[in-house]
Design a protein around this motif. Structure first.
Motif, PDB file in Angstrom:
ATOM      1  N   TYR A 259      -4.985   2.979   9.139  1.00 53.76           N
ATOM      2  CA  TYR A 259      -4.195   2.241  10.130  1.00 53.76           C
ATOM      3  C   TYR A 259      -2.704   2.350   9.804  1.00 53.76           C
ATOM      4  O   TYR A 259      -1.879   2.591  10.692  1.00 53.76           O
ATOM      5  N   LEU A 260      -2.370   2.189   8.538  1.00 55.48           N
ATOM      6  CA  LEU A 260      -0.969   2.279   8.128  1.00 55.48           C
ATOM      7  C   LEU A 260      -0.416   3.691   8.272  1.00 55.48           C
ATOM      8  O   LEU A 260       0.802   3.874   8.360  1.00 55.48           O
TER       9      LEU A 260
ATOM     10  N   GLU B 213     -12.931  -1.569   4.292  1.00 57.37           N
ATOM     11  CA  GLU B 213     -11.693  -2.290   4.617  1.00 57.37           C
ATOM     12  C   GLU B 213     -10.468  -1.592   4.039  1.00 57.37           C
ATOM     13  O   GLU B 213      -9.458  -1.423   4.731  1.00 57.37           O
ATOM     14  N   SER B 214     -10.546  -1.157   2.796  1.00 53.20           N
ATOM     15  CA  SER B 214      -9.378  -0.502   2.196  1.00 53.20           C
ATOM     16  C   SER B 214      -9.092   0.835   2.870  1.00 53.20           C
ATOM     17  O   SER B 214      -7.937   1.185   3.107  1.00 53.20           O
TER      18      SER B 214
ATOM     19  N   ILE C 134      -8.836  -5.946   9.238  1.00 52.78           N
ATOM     20  CA  ILE C 134      -7.439  -5.506   9.108  1.00 52.78           C
ATOM     21  C   ILE C 134      -6.556  -6.105  10.187  1.00 52.78           C
ATOM     22  O   ILE C 134      -5.333  -6.034  10.102  1.00 52.78           O
TER      23      ILE C 134
ATOM     24  N   ALA D  10      -5.666  -5.450  13.322  1.00 56.10           N
ATOM     25  CA  ALA D  10      -4.697  -4.479  13.820  1.00 56.10           C
ATOM     26  C   ALA D  10      -4.338  -4.748  15.282  1.00 56.10           C
ATOM     27  O   ALA D  10      -5.182  -5.168  16.066  1.00 56.10           O
TER      28      ALA D  10
ATOM     29  N   ARG E 199      -7.642   0.136   6.406  1.00 56.20           N
ATOM     30  CA  ARG E 199      -6.246  -0.317   6.312  1.00 56.20           C
ATOM     31  C   ARG E 199      -5.309   0.858   6.008  1.00 56.20           C
ATOM     32  O   ARG E 199      -4.252   0.995   6.604  1.00 56.20           O
TER      33      ARG E 199
END
Length: 149
Positions: free
Chosen positions: A68-69, A61-62, A98, A100, A65
């Motif tokens: 994605y950012l 997950e981290s 996340i 998205a 994310r």
């Protein structure tokens, strides 16, 4: 294995996880690179996993994310997580977590690189599409991002 060796291995794993989340396979690889035999640390690493100190789900997950950012698409994120040894189920869950909007993300990446205007030239639009494909977006996201709407 002596108590001293156990402490060294525990400290090494703790230091890794204190900086950021790590996948199980990533920790195994790093410890092997430090010259530690796998039979010495595998039980200790399993203890970390059982105590939920190390979690592939949290790592996925981290990592998802963060990518994605940075403007990466779902295809690139899935491949990246696979390289870290995260199973397909965890990778899928991470992408769900996340929450998205891949269409808007693709459009944002396109605008950042090429500007807001709609490109009418075929070669220029093809270049935009190839760039978004390289970033890991699927065709429907790319079509949305380069459309005139």
């Amino acid at each position: 294995m002596s108590e001293f060796d156990r402490k060294i291995i525990t400290d090494a794993i703790t230091r890794m996880l204190a900086r950021r989340e790590h996948s199980y396979n990533e920790i195994v690889r790093k410890l092997k690179q430090k010259g530690m035999p796998i039979e010495d640390f595998i039980d200790i690493l399993e203890e970390f996993r059982t105590a939920d100190i190390q979690s592939d789900a949290r790592f996925a997950e981290s990592r998802a994310r963060a990518l994605y950012l940075k403007g990466k698409g779902p295809r690139t994120i899935k491949l990246d997580l696979q390289q870290y040894g995260v199973d397909e189920y965890c990778a899928h869950q991470a992408l769900e977590e996340i929450d998205a909007d891949w269409f808007e993300s693709a459009k944002t990446v396109k605008i950042k690189k090429f500007g807001e205007f709609y490109e009418t030239d075929y070669a220029a639009r093809l270049k935009q599409k190839q760039f978004l494909q390289y970033r890991g977006f699927y065709q429907e996201h790319i079509d949305y991002a380069v459309s005139s709407d």
